[in-house]
Scaffold this motif. Structure first.
Motif, PDB file in Angstrom:
ATOM      1  N   GLU A 296      -1.318  61.985 -18.076  1.00 25.51           N
ATOM      2  CA  GLU A 296      -2.387  61.234 -18.739  1.00 25.51           C
ATOM      3  C   GLU A 296      -2.354  61.474 -20.253  1.00 25.51           C
ATOM      4  O   GLU A 296      -1.847  62.496 -20.730  1.00 25.51           O
ATOM      5  N   SER A 297      -2.924  60.535 -21.001  1.00 23.97           N
ATOM      6  CA  SER A 297      -2.928  60.626 -22.461  1.00 23.97           C
ATOM      7  C   SER A 297      -4.023  59.713 -22.995  1.00 23.97           C
ATOM      8  O   SER A 297      -4.737  59.061 -22.221  1.00 23.97           O
ATOM      9  N   GLU A 298      -4.141  59.653 -24.318  1.00 26.16           N
ATOM     10  CA  GLU A 298      -5.108  58.731 -24.907  1.00 26.16           C
ATOM     11  C   GLU A 298      -4.757  57.286 -24.560  1.00 26.16           C
ATOM     12  O   GLU A 298      -5.646  56.468 -24.326  1.00 26.16           O
ATOM     13  N   GLU A 299      -3.460  56.986 -24.537  1.00 31.00           N
ATOM     14  CA  GLU A 299      -3.041  55.624 -24.175  1.00 31.00           C
ATOM     15  C   GLU A 299      -3.283  55.341 -22.697  1.00 31.00           C
ATOM     16  O   GLU A 299      -3.605  54.212 -22.325  1.00 31.00           O
ATOM     17  N   TYR A 300      -3.138  56.366 -21.869  1.00 31.09           N
ATOM     18  CA  TYR A 300      -3.281  56.204 -20.419  1.00 31.09           C
ATOM     19  C   TYR A 300      -4.208  57.300 -19.885  1.00 31.09           C
ATOM     20  O   TYR A 300      -3.764  58.274 -19.274  1.00 31.09           O
ATOM     21  N   ALA A 305       1.241  54.803 -16.575  1.00 34.30           N
ATOM     22  CA  ALA A 305       1.593  53.593 -15.820  1.00 34.30           C
ATOM     23  C   ALA A 305       0.481  53.157 -14.874  1.00 34.30           C
ATOM     24  O   ALA A 305       0.744  52.484 -13.879  1.00 34.30           O
ATOM     25  N   ASN A 306      -0.749  53.531 -15.220  1.00 37.40           N
ATOM     26  CA  ASN A 306      -1.862  53.313 -14.291  1.00 37.40           C
ATOM     27  C   ASN A 306      -2.921  52.365 -14.846  1.00 37.40           C
ATOM     28  O   ASN A 306      -4.108  52.506 -14.558  1.00 37.40           O
ATOM     29  N   SER A 307      -2.526  51.377 -15.633  1.00 30.05           N
ATOM     30  CA  SER A 307      -3.514  50.409 -16.116  1.00 30.05           C
ATOM     31  C   SER A 307      -4.139  49.623 -14.970  1.00 30.05           C
ATOM     32  O   SER A 307      -5.262  49.135 -15.080  1.00 30.05           O
ATOM     33  N   PRO A 483       0.384  42.542 -12.650  1.00 27.61           N
ATOM     34  CA  PRO A 483       0.236  43.896 -13.201  1.00 27.61           C
ATOM     35  C   PRO A 483      -1.082  44.567 -12.852  1.00 27.61           C
ATOM     36  O   PRO A 483      -1.164  45.802 -12.891  1.00 27.61           O
ATOM     37  N   ASP A 484      -2.100  43.783 -12.511  1.00 24.65           N
ATOM     38  CA  ASP A 484      -3.391  44.365 -12.138  1.00 24.65           C
ATOM     39  C   ASP A 484      -3.428  44.841 -10.693  1.00 24.65           C
ATOM     40  O   ASP A 484      -4.408  45.470 -10.281  1.00 24.65           O
ATOM     41  N   ALA A 485      -2.382  44.539  -9.919  1.00 19.72           N
ATOM     42  CA  ALA A 485      -2.404  44.837  -8.486  1.00 19.72           C
ATOM     43  C   ALA A 485      -1.445  45.936  -8.067  1.00 19.72           C
ATOM     44  O   ALA A 485      -1.437  46.340  -6.900  1.00 19.72           O
ATOM     45  N   GLY A 486      -0.639  46.436  -8.990  1.00 22.69           N
ATOM     46  CA  GLY A 486       0.339  47.447  -8.622  1.00 22.69           C
ATOM     47  C   GLY A 486       0.912  48.145  -9.838  1.00 22.69           C
ATOM     48  O   GLY A 486       0.540  47.875 -10.982  1.00 22.69           O
ATOM     49  N   VAL A 487       1.870  49.032  -9.564  1.00 14.23           N
ATOM     50  CA  VAL A 487       2.415  49.912 -10.610  1.00 14.23           C
ATOM     51  C   VAL A 487       3.737  49.393 -11.161  1.00 14.23           C
ATOM     52  O   VAL A 487       4.010  49.519 -12.356  1.00 14.23           O
ATOM     53  N   THR A 494       8.084  49.865 -14.233  1.00 16.45           N
ATOM     54  CA  THR A 494       6.635  49.927 -14.368  1.00 16.45           C
ATOM     55  C   THR A 494       6.133  48.776 -15.244  1.00 16.45           C
ATOM     56  O   THR A 494       6.755  48.405 -16.232  1.00 16.45           O
ATOM     57  N   HIS A 495       5.000  48.218 -14.834  1.00 16.94           N
ATOM     58  CA  HIS A 495       4.408  47.134 -15.617  1.00 16.94           C
ATOM     59  C   HIS A 495       4.054  47.586 -17.029  1.00 16.94           C
ATOM     60  O   HIS A 495       4.137  46.805 -17.980  1.00 16.94           O
TER      61      HIS A 495
END
Length: 539
Positions: A296-300, A305-307, A483-487, A494-495
């Motif tokens: 995890e990070s500020e971006e994620y 890869a978990n948007s 991209p909203d339904a998977g990784v 990765t999306h």
């Protein structure tokens, strides 16, 4: 010692100017590394050790002694392999994995079937689950290549199997003696039997001997006749790849669009950063989502890869259905591989209420003579009489059942427990739906009818109340067009990140009921081709 390892002489420092970093050396990671190593600088990082192949006879002895549990065979356990369970269904994770070069193929059964065409289109054809963003045709040539790479013994006698383009690399194993007993009963009942493909040599293949019948394929093959991923690890090293063992990846460093480095810890307590142009995460359906969540990070903030919020979600495994008993005649068990005949006749009848399932005719029913001898208190003639009376008359059928993806079945991080590096351990929250339990009941009905036709005395039933996992981790980083339904996308990239692919059964949107390793291998070969193509594009 192979070329790649010899050049580094046990050095666990990062590799300069790496094109590709592969995390994990199981079948997916090994195949990717081997395919890319000829013309790319490849480094493979694995959390576990190299196992000495000369120790396999010792591991076999462990496997047949009841004083050893299955994880003991490959040194699994302790703080390194700690995990937790928060779900309604207990998941024995350490029975399912080997940490080390070769991964889970060191202890797998070696069953290698293709998914059926409808498995890729479950929502459309069966009315449940999602459709994959690829179909059987997209993997058909890769399935054939995977069969050649692993070395598969099989035949074209299964009328229910999906279409294929060429014979298996080796002929199928001959039906066992107990298969012939089952065949008579199945003929009376109108149930079709056919051979089952094995990643176990029926003849000398690829420099490895034919099976010599140890009968301990799971958890160890001392002869090397059963495929394991060290085959492709060794090949990759011969082409120049660098394989670093006991290099536990702690996190993936990244910016908004790309992974920049894999940070890994070594036994001396040091941390290193392995940079590369492309990263392939191939550490299975549990450790892959765990690594992404740890990154995890500020971006994620919810994990790399978990948007979509789906990392770790939709954890699936195959459920076991079985029936066993005894006959008043010898059945000659434990002489050949786990099973040599199967039945896919009912597989494609699946719908919303009943899932796909396959049936297996076991060659290892009942205890082995060694197990019986080591668990008794008698000696001499009394021991011999007990072995003669109790061994060799058992018979059993098994089967695998599909579990649908569920939002309440997932892998996450334990908030309280940590591993030997201070990282949260994986928490398995496993849930099983009613459709899978109904499917187990249907499989049990057929299995019971076969054993009753045989005249067997039924002694046990693994039904809905006594089922368990087949140790096939699927669904936690699933593939999706949206991209909203998977990784990952249809290419397993990765999306969210341009240079990160996932090669794992975690990308499966649905599980089907076929053992997943051949599909893992086919997808890994496809991933390698996509990585090569992307690396050839101008920046």
């Amino acid at each position: 010692m192979s070329a790649g390892d010899a050049s580094r002489d046990g050095d666990r420092s990062p590799v300069a100017n790496a094109d590709v970093c592969v995390v994990g050396s199981g079948p997916a990671g090994a195949l990717v590394a081997d395919r890319l190593a000829a013309d790319r600088e490849v480094v493979v990082l694995d959390a576990g050790p190299r196992f000495d192949p000369t120790d396999r006879l010792t591991r076999q002895e462990r496997a047949i002694r009841p004083s050893y549990d299955r994880p003991d065979v490959w040194d699994v356990g302790g703080e390194r392999d700690a995990h937790s369970n928060s779900g309604e269904w207990f998941y024995p994770l350490n029975h399912a994995r080997v940490k080390g070069i070769g991964g889970s193929t060191l202890h797998w059964q070696g069953m290698v079937m293709r998914l059926h065409e409808d498995d890729f289109n479950s929502k459309t054809e069966r009315g449940v689950g999602p459709d994959w963003p690829i179909d059987y045709g997209d993997l058909r040539s890769y399935y054939a290549e995977a069969e050649r790479e692993l070395g598969v013994a099989g035949a074209s006698d299964n009328p229910y199997a999906p279409p294929r383009e060429e014979p298996h690399p080796m002929p199928a194993f001959e039906p066992s003696y107990s298969d012939s007993l089952f065949a008579e009963a199945c003929e009376e009942l109108g149930i079709d039997m056919h051979s089952v493909p094995n990643a176990r040599n029926s003849e000398t293949y690829d420099g490895r001997s034919a099976c010599v019948g140890y009968g301990t394929c799971q958890p160890v093959c001392p002869a090397g006749a059963k495929y394991d991923a060290t085959v492709h690890v060794d090949r990759a090293e011969e082409k120049g790849a660098n394989v670093i063992d006991r290099a536990a990846v702690q996190r993936l460093e990244h910016d908004a669009d790309r992974v920049t480095a894999a940070v890994y810890a070594t036994p001396d307590g040091e941390e290193h950063r392995q940079t590369a142009d492309a990263f392939v995460v191939a550490c299975g359906g549990v450790e892959t989502p765990r690594l992404l969540l740890l990154s995890e990070s500020e971006e994620y903030p919810d994990g790399l890869a978990n948007s979509s919020g789906t990392v770790g979600k939709f954890f699936m495994d195959h459920l076991f259905a079985g029936v066993g008993g005894t006959l008043d005649e010898p059945t000659r068990q434990n002489h050949v591989g786990f099973y040599t005949s199967a039945c896919d006749q009912f597989y494609d009848e699946a719908d919303e209420d009943i899932g796909p399932f396959k049936l297996e005719f076991f060659n290892y029913a009942g205890p082995s003579p060694v197990e019986m001898a080591l668990t008794g208190n008698d000696w001499g003639d009394d021991l011999v009489d007990r072995l003669r009376d109790g061994y060799g008359t058992h018979v059993a059928m098994g089967g695998l059942v599909e579990q649908l993806p569920r939002s309440d079945s997932y892998v996450t991080l334990d908030p309280d427990r940590t591993d030997d590096h201070g990282n949260p351990v994986p928490d398995i929250h496993w849930s099983v739906g009613d459709r899978a339990l109904r499917t187990i009941e249907r499989a049990n009905e057929i299995q019971r009818s076969v054993l009753e036709e045989l005249g067997a005395e039924i002694e046990w039933v693994a039904g809905p109340d006594a089922t368990g996992p087949a140790f096939h981790h699927m669904g936690t980083t699933r593939m999706s067009a949206d991209p909203d339904a998977g990784v990952v996308d249809a290419d397993c990239r990765t999306h969210d990140l341009d240079n990160c692919w996932i090669a794992s059964s975690g990308v499966f949107p649905t599980s089907g009921a076929m053992n997943p390793t051949l599909t893992i291998a086919a997808l890994a070969l496809r991933v390698a081709d996509d990585v090569r193509e992307q690396l050839s594009q101008p920046l």
